[in-house]
Design an enzyme around this catalytic site. Structure first.
Site, PDB file in Angstrom:
ATOM      1  N   TYR A  68      -5.330  -6.090  15.247  1.00 44.44           N
ATOM      2  CA  TYR A  68      -6.047  -7.243  14.699  1.00 44.44           C
ATOM      3  C   TYR A  68      -5.412  -7.660  13.361  1.00 44.44           C
ATOM      4  O   TYR A  68      -5.631  -7.030  12.329  1.00 44.44           O
ATOM      5  CB  TYR A  68      -7.536  -6.936  14.508  1.00 44.44           C
ATOM      6  CG  TYR A  68      -8.277  -6.585  15.789  1.00 44.44           C
ATOM      7  CD1 TYR A  68      -7.750  -6.898  17.047  1.00 44.44           C
ATOM      8  CD2 TYR A  68      -9.515  -5.954  15.754  1.00 44.44           C
ATOM      9  CE1 TYR A  68      -8.422  -6.579  18.220  1.00 44.44           C
ATOM     10  CE2 TYR A  68     -10.200  -5.635  16.928  1.00 44.44           C
ATOM     11  CZ  TYR A  68      -9.639  -5.944  18.149  1.00 44.44           C
ATOM     12  OH  TYR A  68     -10.315  -5.622  19.302  1.00 44.44           O
ATOM     13  N   PRO A  72     -19.647  -9.667  23.951  1.00 50.81           N
ATOM     14  CA  PRO A  72     -20.935  -9.783  24.659  1.00 50.81           C
ATOM     15  C   PRO A  72     -21.539 -11.181  24.560  1.00 50.81           C
ATOM     16  O   PRO A  72     -22.432 -11.524  25.326  1.00 50.81           O
ATOM     17  CB  PRO A  72     -21.826  -8.736  23.964  1.00 50.81           C
ATOM     18  CG  PRO A  72     -21.250  -8.628  22.586  1.00 50.81           C
ATOM     19  CD  PRO A  72     -19.767  -8.799  22.748  1.00 50.81           C
TER      20      PRO A  72
HETATM   21  N1  NAP Z   1     -11.036  -4.048  23.498  1.00 51.14           N
HETATM   22  C1  NAP Z   1     -10.633  -5.286  23.539  1.00 51.14           C
HETATM   23  O1  NAP Z   1      -9.661  -5.614  24.208  1.00 51.14           O
HETATM   24  C2  NAP Z   1     -11.377  -6.345  22.762  1.00 51.14           C
HETATM   25  C3  NAP Z   1     -11.179  -7.711  23.061  1.00 51.14           C
HETATM   26  C4  NAP Z   1     -11.898  -8.651  22.339  1.00 51.14           C
HETATM   27  C5  NAP Z   1     -12.788  -8.238  21.345  1.00 51.14           C
HETATM   28  N2  NAP Z   1     -12.942  -6.906  21.069  1.00 51.14           N
HETATM   29  C6  NAP Z   1     -13.884  -6.440  20.031  1.00 51.14           C
HETATM   30  O2  NAP Z   1     -15.178  -6.904  20.351  1.00 51.14           O
HETATM   31  C7  NAP Z   1     -15.735  -7.614  19.248  1.00 51.14           C
HETATM   32  C8  NAP Z   1     -16.647  -8.714  19.749  1.00 51.14           C
HETATM   33  O3  NAP Z   1     -15.993  -9.586  20.647  1.00 51.14           O
HETATM   34  P1  NAP Z   1     -15.606 -11.087  20.267  1.00 51.14           P
HETATM   35  O4  NAP Z   1     -15.651 -11.261  18.787  1.00 51.14           O
HETATM   36  O5  NAP Z   1     -14.372 -11.382  21.016  1.00 51.14           O
HETATM   37  O6  NAP Z   1     -16.721 -11.963  20.969  1.00 51.14           O
HETATM   38  P2  NAP Z   1     -18.298 -12.136  20.846  1.00 51.14           P
HETATM   39  O7  NAP Z   1     -18.882 -11.031  20.077  1.00 51.14           O
HETATM   40  O8  NAP Z   1     -18.766 -12.392  22.204  1.00 51.14           O
HETATM   41  O9  NAP Z   1     -18.406 -13.511  20.036  1.00 51.14           O
HETATM   42  C9  NAP Z   1     -17.927 -13.680  18.739  1.00 51.14           C
HETATM   43  C10 NAP Z   1     -18.028 -15.137  18.363  1.00 51.14           C
HETATM   44  O10 NAP Z   1     -19.396 -15.528  18.383  1.00 51.14           O
HETATM   45  C11 NAP Z   1     -19.774 -16.092  17.133  1.00 51.14           C
HETATM   46  N3  NAP Z   1     -21.146 -15.606  16.857  1.00 51.14           N
HETATM   47  C12 NAP Z   1     -21.540 -14.332  16.671  1.00 51.14           C
HETATM   48  N4  NAP Z   1     -22.868 -14.246  16.491  1.00 51.14           N
HETATM   49  C13 NAP Z   1     -23.325 -15.530  16.563  1.00 51.14           C
HETATM   50  C14 NAP Z   1     -24.616 -16.105  16.448  1.00 51.14           C
HETATM   51  N5  NAP Z   1     -25.701 -15.349  16.231  1.00 51.14           N
HETATM   52  N6  NAP Z   1     -24.711 -17.452  16.579  1.00 51.14           N
HETATM   53  C15 NAP Z   1     -23.618 -18.240  16.819  1.00 51.14           C
HETATM   54  N7  NAP Z   1     -22.382 -17.743  16.930  1.00 51.14           N
HETATM   55  C16 NAP Z   1     -22.235 -16.394  16.811  1.00 51.14           C
HETATM   56  C17 NAP Z   1     -18.769 -15.576  16.132  1.00 51.14           C
HETATM   57  O11 NAP Z   1     -18.559 -16.489  15.093  1.00 51.14           O
HETATM   58  P3  NAP Z   1     -18.530 -16.024  13.538  1.00 51.14           P
HETATM   59  O12 NAP Z   1     -17.616 -14.861  13.452  1.00 51.14           O
HETATM   60  O13 NAP Z   1     -17.994 -17.221  12.848  1.00 51.14           O
HETATM   61  O14 NAP Z   1     -19.928 -15.688  13.166  1.00 51.14           O
HETATM   62  C18 NAP Z   1     -17.507 -15.457  16.988  1.00 51.14           C
HETATM   63  O15 NAP Z   1     -16.847 -16.681  17.050  1.00 51.14           O
HETATM   64  C19 NAP Z   1     -14.509  -8.089  18.469  1.00 51.14           C
HETATM   65  O16 NAP Z   1     -14.831  -8.375  17.126  1.00 51.14           O
HETATM   66  C20 NAP Z   1     -13.565  -6.929  18.631  1.00 51.14           C
HETATM   67  O17 NAP Z   1     -13.864  -5.920  17.670  1.00 51.14           O
HETATM   68  C21 NAP Z   1     -12.260  -5.973  21.782  1.00 51.14           C
END
Ligand code: NAP
Length: 337
Positions: free
Chosen positions: A61, A210
Site C-alpha cells: 500500500y 465489505p
Molecule cells: N487482501 C486484499 O487483497 C485487499 C484488497 C482490498 C482491500 N484490502 C483491505 O481491506 C480494507 C477495506 O477494503 P476497501 O477499502 O477496499 O473497501 P471498503 O471497506 O468496502 O470501502 C472503502 C470505501 O468506502 C468509503 N466508506 C467507508 N465507510 C463509509 C461510510 N460510512 N459512508 C460512506 N463511505 C464510506 C471509504 O471512503 P473514505 O476512506 O473516504 O471514508 C472508501 O472509499 C482496505 O483498507 C485494505 O486494508 C485488502
C-alpha cells in the site's frame, strides 16, 4: 450511536482477540484518491476508542508508505492494537508501476524485515501472504512463514485470496489464524469453498472491501465520480453500463436500511458480520475509511441484527452484479478453485 466499545471475537482457534470489526487503512496512503493525514490520524484514534483493534495494512500500500504512516499510531498504542500486514506484491526494479506476485523464501525474508523496519515494532501480530504465486508450493511458503513465527518476528499467520484447498494445505504446515478475502453483498464467491474450509479448520474470515469499495454506501455511483488516480476507475463493476446496472441493485439495501433507521453502508456491514452466525465461524470485517464520523457509523453496524425478511431481500443481490471483481482476475482466488 453509543460510545460503548464494540464486541470482540477471536481470530480463529489460535489467533488473538480483536474487536469484531477492524479498520482497513489502505486508503490512507493508496488507491482511493487524496487523503488528509490529520483526518486519517483522527480516524485511527476514534476507531481505537470504539474498540476497533485490528488494523489492516500491507507493504504494497503506497510501496511501504502506509506502514510508515501507521507506525507512530501503532507505537503509541502497541498493547491495544493488533497489527496486520502482508507480503507478496513485489515491485520489479525496472518498472515501479507494476506488481509481481512473489512467495519465495528470499523474498519473504526480505519483505518481513522491511515491514518490521517501516512499522518500527519488534513483531507483526498477523502476517498475511497477500497473493498466491502458483509457481511456489504453498507448503513451502507457509513453511517459511512458520519459521518467522519461531523466530519471534511474526505472531500469527494469515492468507489472502487463497482457495479452500490451498487453505487446507497451508493449515497442515502451520496453524492459520485468518483468511482475508473479498466478501460483501456484491462478492460472495468464497462461500462455495473457502468459508467451509475455514469453518472446518477453525480459521477466522476477515472480509475485505465489505462496503464494495464504498459503492454499497452510495458514496459514489460511477467511475467518473472518482479522482483520475483512483484505482476503482479500472474496476469493471464501477464503469460504464455495469455501474448503472449495479447502482440499481442498491434498492433493497436502502429498503432494509430505512426499516432499521440506519444507513445502507451499515446494512452492508451488518450483513457481512451476520455471516458469522450463518456459517458458524468468526468473521471480522475491515471496512476502510479515513473519516472519524464514518468509523463511528461503521462500528455502529456491529449492533444491528438483520431479521429473516431482511436477509431474504438481500439474498439475490450478489448473483445479479455485473462485472468482475478485478480487471485482472489473476488477483482473485476464484479462478483456481
Ligand atoms: N487482501 C486484499 O487483497 C485487499 C484488497 C482490498 C482491500 N484490502 C483491505 O481491506 C480494507 C477495506 O477494503 P476497501 O477499502 O477496499 O473497501 P471498503 O471497506 O468496502 O470501502 C472503502 C470505501 O468506502 C468509503 N466508506 C467507508 N465507510 C463509509 C461510510 N460510512 N459512508 C460512506 N463511505 C464510506 C471509504 O471512503 P473514505 O476512506 O473516504 O471514508 C472508501 O472509499 C482496505 O483498507 C485494505 O486494508 C485488502
Amino acid at each position: 450511536m453509543t460510545d460503548s466499545r464494540i464486541a470482540t471475537a477471536r481470530l480463529g482457534a489460535t489467533g488473538p482477540e480483536a474487536g469484531v470489526q477492524g479498520l482497513g487503512c489502505m486508503g490512507m496512503s493508496f488507491a482511493y484518491g487524496p487523503s488528509d493525514a490529520n483526518e486519517s490520524r483522527a480516524t485511527l484514534e476514534r476507531a481505537l476508542e470504539l474498540g476497533v483493534t485490528l488494523y489492516d495494512t500491507a507493504d504494497a500500500y503506497g510501496a511501504g508508505e502506509n506502514e510508515k504512516f501507521l507506525s507512530p499510531f501503532f507505537r503509541a498504542h502497541r498493547d491495544e492494537v493488533v497489527i496486520a500486514t502482508k507480503f507478496a506484491l513485489a515491485i520489479p526494479p525496472d518498472d515501479p508501476t507494476r506488481r509481481v506476485i512473489r512467495n519465495d523464501a528470499p523474498y519473504i525474508r526480505q519483505a518481513v524485515e522491511a515491514s518490521l523496519k517501516r512499522l518500527d515494532v519488534d513483531a507483526i501480530d498477523l502476517y498475511y501472504m497477500h497473493r498466491r504465486d502458483v509457481n511456489v508450493p504453498i507448503e513451502e511458503t507457509v513453511g517459511v512463514m512458520a519459521e518467522l513465527v519461531r523466530e519471534g518476528k511474526v505472531k500469527h499467520l494469515g492468507l489472502s485470496e487463497v482457495t479452500g484447498g490451498e487453505l487446507r494445505a497451508a493449515q497442515a504446515v502451520h496453524p492459520i489464524a485468518a483468511v482475508q478475502s473479498e466478501w460483501s453483498l456484491f462478492s460472495r464467491d468464497i462461500e462455495a469453498n473457502v468459508v467451509p474450509a475455514a469453518r472446518d479448520l477453525g480459521v477466522a474470515l476477515v472480509p475485505y472491501s465489505p462496503l464494495g469499495r464504498g459503492f454499497l454506501t452510495g458514496s459514489f455511483a460511477k467511475a467518473e465520480d472518482l479522482t483520475a488516480d483512483d484505482f476503482r476507475r479500472q474496476q469493471p463493476r464501477y464503469t460504464g453500463e455495469n455501474a448503472a446496472a449495479n447502482a440499481a441493485l442498491l434498492e433493497p439495501i436502502r429498503t432494509v436500511a430505512e426499516a432499521h433507521g440506519s444507513t445502507p453502508g451499515q446494512i452492508a456491514l451488518a450483513w457481512v458480520q451476520q455471516q458469522a452466525a450463518v456459517h458458524d465461524l468468526p468473521v471480522i470485517p475491515i471496512p476502510g475509511t479515513r473519516k472519524p464520523t464514518r468509523v463511528e457509523e461503521n462500528a455502529g453496524a456491529t449492533r444491528i441484527v438483520l431479521g429473516e425478511e431482511d436477509m431474504k431481500l438481500l439474498e439475490p443481490i450478489a448473483a445479479q452484479v455485473a462485472g468482475d471483481r478485478y480487471a485482472d482476475m489473476r488477483f482473485a482466488s476464484a479462478g483456481r478453485e
